[in-house]
Structures are given as C-alpha cells and as structure tokens.
Design an enzyme around this catalytic site. Structure first.
Site, PDB file in Angstrom:
ATOM      1  CE  LYS A 160      -4.223  -2.069   1.630  1.00  0.00           C
ATOM      2  NZ  LYS A 160      -3.927  -3.486   1.866  1.00  0.00           N
TER       3      LYS A 160
HETATM    4  C1  LIG Z   1      -4.636  -4.515   1.301  1.00  0.00           C
HETATM    5  C2  LIG Z   1      -3.928  -5.805   1.178  1.00  0.00           C
HETATM    6  C3  LIG Z   1      -4.350  -6.800   0.285  1.00  0.00           C
HETATM    7  C4  LIG Z   1      -5.602  -6.648  -0.544  1.00  0.00           C
HETATM    8  O1  LIG Z   1      -5.493  -5.637  -1.514  1.00  0.00           O
HETATM    9  P1  LIG Z   1      -6.809  -5.048  -2.197  1.00  0.00           P
HETATM   10  O2  LIG Z   1      -6.347  -3.930  -3.030  1.00  0.00           O
HETATM   11  O3  LIG Z   1      -7.696  -4.595  -1.062  1.00  0.00           O
HETATM   12  O4  LIG Z   1      -7.437  -6.151  -2.953  1.00  0.00           O
HETATM   13  C5  LIG Z   1      -3.601  -7.942   0.180  1.00  0.00           C
HETATM   14  N1  LIG Z   1      -2.498  -8.138   0.923  1.00  0.00           N
HETATM   15  C6  LIG Z   1      -2.074  -7.219   1.807  1.00  0.00           C
HETATM   16  C7  LIG Z   1      -0.862  -7.496   2.616  1.00  0.00           C
HETATM   17  C8  LIG Z   1      -2.752  -6.019   1.955  1.00  0.00           C
HETATM   18  O5  LIG Z   1      -2.330  -5.102   2.829  1.00  0.00           O
END
Ligand SMILES: *Cc1c(COP(=O)(O)O)cnc(C)c1O
Length: 448
Positions: free
Chosen positions: A102
């Site tokens: 993220k």
């Molecule tokens: C947020 C997240 C996901 C999922 O991603 P999306 O964009 O919500 O589908 C998967 N793995 C981790 C470690 C995350 O932080």
C-alpha cells in the site's frame, strides 16, 4: 481527462477534484471517462510511472512528485523488485516504509495531497478505515504534512501487533488513531456513513485514502508495467499473467486497468482466503455477501469489496446503479456472461500455512500469509505463460502466522516497533461518536 462517477450523477471532475473527493458525492466511485491506450517506456520506476500517470492527470509536476515518492531512501530495495520463485516470479512491492504494497500508492498520494492543497490553500481531513495495512501506509504517507489531518479507524483487537504499533507509535499532531469496537466491514460502514453525510463531509473537508481513491488504483497500475518489462527481458515472453491476493479489489483492478491500457496480460488471477465472495463471483457470476470470517490474512477478510463497483460498471454500464441498489437491499447480484481475463481461487488456513512452509523449504524465502494465499492459488493453475505472484506484505507484519507455519521462532530483518510510546483512542462503532471526535479535533486545531 475528466472523471465521472460509476453512478452517473457526479460528472466532469478533473483529476485533482477526483483525488480530493475520494468517494463520489452520489455514492459511486470515480472513474476516468476514457481509458487511454499506452506504450509505456522501459525506464526507471519514476520515469515509467510518469509515462503511465500523465495521460490520466496532465499538468501536474509529476517528475518532482514521483522522484520524492519513489526515492531510494524510502525504497532501499527498489519499488517493485522481481524475484524468482521456482518457475514463477514474485513481485515484491512491500519494501516501502510500512512493509506493505500500500506504500506504493500512499507515498505518492501524500505528495499529491500536499501539492494540491498548497496550490488551493485548503485543508483536508482524511478519514480512513483499515484492516491493518492501509492505516500504517496512509499515516506514513501524510504524517507531519501541513494542511492535512488523518483519522484512522481499525477494528479493535483484530489487526496484528506490528500493524497496530506501526500506526499508534506515530505521535505527529496531525495523526489520530481510533480503535473501533467492530470488525473491518463495520469500520468501512462508518466511513461510508460519514462520507455519505455530505453536509458533514463538506463542513469538515473529509477526504479518503482508502482504495476507493482513484489515485491509488492509478498508482498501482505502474508496477504491472514494470513487472511485464522485466519478465519479458528475462524470458522473452510477450504475455504475462498475474496472481493477486485480493481484499477490496483495488490491487487486481489496477492490473485490469493496465490490461485495458494495452498491457499484454494473459490472465489476472483473483486469489482470496476463506472470505471468497470474489472468487465465487468469477466462477459463477453471483456476487453474494456472506459473514466475514477471521483468517491468517486479515487484509483480505472482506466481504464487500469497495473497488468492485468500478469493475462492475464496465460490465453493466448504466445498469450498475439498479444492480448496486439491489445488492444493498438483498446482499446479492448476478452478472451474466463471464470475463475471460479473470480466473479465481481461494486459499484455506491450511493452504496458507502449507504454502509458507513449502516456499521456505524449497526456496529459502519467507512470505507473508497474504502472499501465501496468492501463491497457493497460483500453484493450482496450469500455465503456458510466465506467472507473477504479487507479494503484498513483508512477513514481519504477520510473525504469528509465520511461526505457526514453520513451527518455530523466526527472526526478521526489519523493525517491529516494540517498546515505543503510542497514542490511540478506543471508540464505539457509532457514526455520531466519530462525528463528535472529528469535530472536536478539527475545531480545536483549526488555524485562525
Ligand atoms: C490490502 C492488502 C491486500 C488486498 O489488496 P486489495 O487492493 O484490497 O485487494 C492484500 N495483501 C495485503 C498485505 C494487503 O495489505
């Protein structure tokens, strides 16, 4: 390039408006009116990013914003290094400041917000709901920045210790952590309640950093291009598949947009944990809400994937609004006809644990439980083309799961935040309590 809502009543927005608005005022999600065709450069990450982002948002000082967001100090191992995992590849997008993918979008969003607000002289109060990783990444994106406050709700007691400490140990004056007595869907509901209260949203200049924010999806498209170039360089293949651990459907949607921009993607594999609403949808066309269950991969413990509406818009067109209204009433909707670009599968608790163990034994590599869910689903696929599994978090964020999988203690390379002072407020899952808290903090700290 102009932006419109999936629900059709908010239209004609610039990229700047779309980024600051977050969720569209008519309750939909903002999307570009057209998807430009791209031939992205084979260049370093910031320059590649500029070539992808500029057509969607012309006129911004992209080279400066991108040079900061993706500076080597913030990404000591690169933004999206590609490593081998047997015959497949692992795209490690978790080497940023908070150890989750993220950061890729939120480091850039912090720069963008700061730039846009310095131009307009306005303030922004970011309200976020997190299942663990968004919160930390969002806080590190905007901590200490002028004209921005951030309020992060997380489900009390349901995120990992490292995740919680990573957020609550940030003591900057513009950061407010809220432990809410509910699950993640409850936190998302509060976010929707306040974002839907347009009077409050405008009065307190609320913005969103959840993956409903268009800039996040857009920023994430870039690493699909980067990975594709690198895989082609290593294998000569023209078409590449991606397996994506999926929760709110933001990450895999970015891959879908990349494909729509012209990237030769063979397949996008939607990998879920036991919360398999999306995996089922791509098998039978039925999107049906069930109870959320807690798993080893909490960032994927999501039933109603907020970004899925964007994809559904491209499937249903103007039929989206009645379909979403029906879904809100009944918890179910059905879309006829499949989409050959997508495949899907889900990984059980046992799959996740066995995959962490196997990958460690065979390749000497530790992966986190979300990445493991993806690798587990990928391992069942027949493949004629190279497959890239997105590695979405550093395993240090989920040491309990790694320990359980390996049956022993493990040591990690990165900081676990233990022993620092923290600040956090517990709150009931009530929209009014949240309104009061925000009003108090904003009014009290507002510049005169
Ligand atoms: C947020 C997240 C996901 C999922 O991603 P999306 O964009 O919500 O589908 C998967 N793995 C981790 C470690 C995350 O932080």
């Amino acid at each position: 390039m102009l932006y419109r809502s999936t629900r059709g009543r908010t239209t004609g927005l610039t990229f700047q408006d779309a980024v600051l608005m977050g969720l569209a005022e008519d309750g939909g999600l903002l999307i570009p009116e057209t998807i430009p065709a791209l031939t992205p450069l084979e260049a370093d990450y910031p320059e590649l990013a500029r070539s992808v982002l500029e057509p969607f948002a012309p006129g911004l000082p992209w080279p400066r914003l991108l040079a900061r967001a993706y500076a080597p100090e913030r990404w000591p191992r690169g933004v999206a290094p590609l490593t081998r995992l047997g015959e497949d590849f692992l795209l490690e997008i978790y080497h940023g400041p908070t150890y989750s993918f993220k950061d890729v979008a939120l480091q850039l969003l912090g720069e963008l917000f700061e730039h846009l607000l310095s131009q307009s002289g306005q303030e922004l109060n970011i309200l976020a709901a997190t299942s663990g990783d968004t919160g930390g990444a969002a806080i590190y994106g905007v901590r200490g920045r002028e004209r921005i406050r951030i309020f992060v709700m997380f489900p009390k007691g349901r995120i990992s210790r490292v995740q919680e400490l990573q957020m609550t140990s940030v003591l900057d004056d513009n950061v407010f952590n809220l432990a809410v007595e509910t699950d993640f869907d409850g936190c998302q509901q509060l976010l929707k309640d306040l974002s839907g209260d347009l009077e409050f949203k405008r009065a307190y200049r609320l913005g969103a950093v959840n993956s409903v924010n268009w800039a996040r999806v857009l920023a994430q498209t870039v690493y699909y291009f980067a990975a594709w170039h690198e895989v082609r360089r290593q294998t000569g293949a023209e078409r590449v598949s991606f397996c994506v651990p999926t929760g709110n459907f933001g990450d895999v949607l970015a891959g879908w947009y990349a494909a729509r921009m012209g990237l030769p993607v063979a397949r996008l594999v939607v990998a879920t944990n036991d919360n398999d609403i999306l995996a089922r949808f791509f098998q039978n066309g039925i999107y049906q809400r069930g109870p959320a269950v807690n798993t080893l991969a909490p960032a994927m413990d999501i039933q109603v994937a907020s970004n899925f509406e964007r994809y559904l818009f491209y499937r249903l067109g103007e039929g989206l609004t009645p379909a979403m209204e029906q879904f809100a009433r009944t918890g179910r909707l059905e879309v006829r006809g499949g989409d050959p670009l997508f495949e899907s599968g889900s990984a059980s608790r046992q799959d996740i644990l066995a995959t962490i163990r196997n990958v460690h034994e065979r390749h000497g590599k530790l992966i986190d439980p979300h990445t493991a869910a993806g690798v587990a689903v990928a391992s069942r696929l027949k493949r004629d083309e190279p497959l890239v599994c997105l590695a979405t978090a550093d395993p240090i964020k989920f040491p309990e799961a790694v320990r359980e999988a390996l049956g022993r203690e493990v040591s990690f390379e990165r900081d676990n935040y233990e022993g620092r002072p923290t600040r956090c407020q517990t709150m009931p899952a009530e929209a009014d309590a949240l309104r009061r808290f925000i009003a108090l903090k904003v009014d009290r700290t507002a510049p005169r």
